[in-house]
Design an enzyme around this catalytic site. Structure first.
Site, short mmCIF file in Angstrom:
data_model
loop_
_atom_site.label_atom_id
_atom_site.label_comp_id
_atom_site.label_asym_id
_atom_site.label_seq_id
_atom_site.Cartn_x
_atom_site.Cartn_y
_atom_site.Cartn_z
N GLY A 241 -0.53 7.94 1.23
CA GLY A 241 -0.67 7.95 2.68
C GLY A 241 0.53 7.46 3.44
O GLY A 241 1.68 7.78 3.14
N SER B 191 -3.80 -0.44 14.83
CA SER B 191 -4.53 0.82 14.99
C SER B 191 -5.05 0.91 16.43
O SER B 191 -5.23 -0.11 17.11
CB SER B 191 -5.71 0.83 14.01
OG SER B 191 -6.65 1.84 14.34
N GLY C 61 1.90 4.49 3.70
CA GLY C 61 2.82 3.65 2.95
C GLY C 61 3.75 4.46 2.08
O GLY C 61 4.95 4.16 1.97
N TYR D 96 -13.64 -3.60 11.54
CA TYR D 96 -12.31 -2.98 11.51
C TYR D 96 -11.56 -3.33 12.79
O TYR D 96 -10.36 -3.69 12.74
CB TYR D 96 -12.44 -1.47 11.38
CG TYR D 96 -11.12 -0.75 11.29
CD1 TYR D 96 -10.30 -0.89 10.17
CD2 TYR D 96 -10.67 0.06 12.33
CE1 TYR D 96 -9.08 -0.23 10.08
CE2 TYR D 96 -9.45 0.72 12.25
CZ TYR D 96 -8.66 0.57 11.13
OH TYR D 96 -7.45 1.22 11.05
N GLY E 120 0.81 -1.21 0.00
CA GLY E 120 0.00 0.00 0.00
C GLY E 120 0.84 1.26 0.00
O GLY E 120 0.50 2.25 0.67
N ALA E 121 1.91 1.25 -0.78
CA ALA E 121 2.89 2.35 -0.73
C ALA E 121 2.64 3.46 -1.73
O ALA E 121 3.47 4.36 -1.87
CB ALA E 121 4.30 1.79 -0.94
N ASN E 122 1.50 3.44 -2.42
CA ASN E 122 1.27 4.48 -3.42
C ASN E 122 0.71 5.77 -2.83
O ASN E 122 0.69 6.81 -3.48
CB ASN E 122 0.33 3.97 -4.52
CG ASN E 122 -1.02 3.55 -3.97
OD1 ASN E 122 -1.10 2.50 -3.35
ND2 ASN E 122 -2.06 4.33 -4.20
#
Length: 302
Positions: A25, A150, A27, A176, A21-23
């Site tokens: 935020g 979280s 990440g 969640y 998820g590095a694209n």
């Protein structure tokens, strides 16, 4: 260490880091900081177009940065296996696996394999990916698996073994909380198994507090008003606990890092505590067994 920041990141030259998820935020900020410190960073992302934009931004900020893309769909076990096979072919050694990608509070959806989206992506997807890549980390001195949890692991959180997919009444918040509790249970059980197998690799968890990222796009309108931003922080600050967990030489396996401010919502990263439930060893072992059964992935240390 007071006010730990990116200036405290040791030289990461010759280290390979895979960040899911590095694209965008957290990440993206994590990948950017690691690349600036000299690491070879693999951006494992679902959307390659957004991934290419992220690569361009990172290389613009750090000319010569070693960054590459890997397509990864954590909502598909077949996609995870394909991505893991490609990563294994390209990288005989991995120093850091950062399980960052996630979804929060979406309407009821399922993964391609029929799992509730938050549990399937946030926990099962990363459980499978880690198991398929772990033998690339085990021989590497100082390698780490960092999994992002979280403060939500304390809110309406329980592992609903009788209804993991929330077929009998869906709660966005509860689902969640289940997934984020699972991230911690997974980290602590992985560390126990690494220790029992006398491995040098460690498993560590982190949380970003309240961070302004795309992850919050499904938040209720009340929580997206400008006044709530006072209680949160930037994505760059939110990534600091992850970066400390990944790079601080003093970090030990089984630790948990988060913001130091009130409620853990903002501030520089420090060692923090997690819920009593997250330390339940019977719960950890049961979740591990169920996760193996659901994903079909077993670990080379089992």
């Amino acid at each position: 260490m007071a006010k730990w920041s990116t200036t405290d990141i040791p030289d990461q030259t010759d280290r390979t880091a895979v960040v899911t998820g590095a694209n965008s935020g957290l990440g993206f900020e994590t990948a950017t900081a690691l690349a600036a410190a000299g690491a070879h960073v693999v951006l494992a992302v679902r959307n390659l177009d957004k991934g290419k934009e992220a690569v361009n931004r990172i290389t613009a900020a750090t000319p010569g940065a070693r960054v590459e893309l890997q397509q990864l769909d954590l909502a598909s076990l077949a996609g995870i296996r394909s991505a893991a096979e490609e990563l294994r072919d390209k990288h005989p050694r991995i120093d850091l696996l950062i399980n960052n990608a996630g979804v929060m509070y979406p309407p009821k959806e399922t993964t391609r394999d029929g799992f509730e989206l938050q549990f399937g992506t946030n926990h099962l997807g990363h459980f499978a990916l880690t198991g398929l890549l772990l033998d690339r980390l085990l021989p590497v001195p100082g390698s780490r698996v960092i999994t992002i949890s979280s403060i939500g692991h304390r809110i309406r959180a329980a592992i609903h073994f009788d209804d993991l997919n929330w077929d009998n009444g869906y709660s966005r918040v509860g689902a969640y909380g289940q997934s984020k509790l699972a991230n911690l249970l997974f980290t602590y059980e992985l560390q126990r198994r690494l220790t029992a197998a006398d491995q040098n690799s460690i498993a560590v968890a982190a949380h970003p507090g309240g961070s302004n990222t795309e992850l919050g796009r499904h938040l209720p309108a009340l929580l997206r008003v400008p006044a709530m931003r006072v209680l949160s922080q930037s994505a760059a600050m939110g990534a600091l606990p992850t970066l400390r967990a990944a790079t601080d030489p003093g970090v030990q396996g089984g630790q948990y890092y988060g913001p130091s401010g009130p409620g853990g919502l903002r501030g520089h990263p420090e060692l923090v505590s997690s819920s009593k439930q997250s330390h339940d060893t019977d719960l950890q072992r049961r979740l591990w067994q169920v996760s193996e059964e659901l994903t079909g992935v077993t670990y080379p240390i089992d």
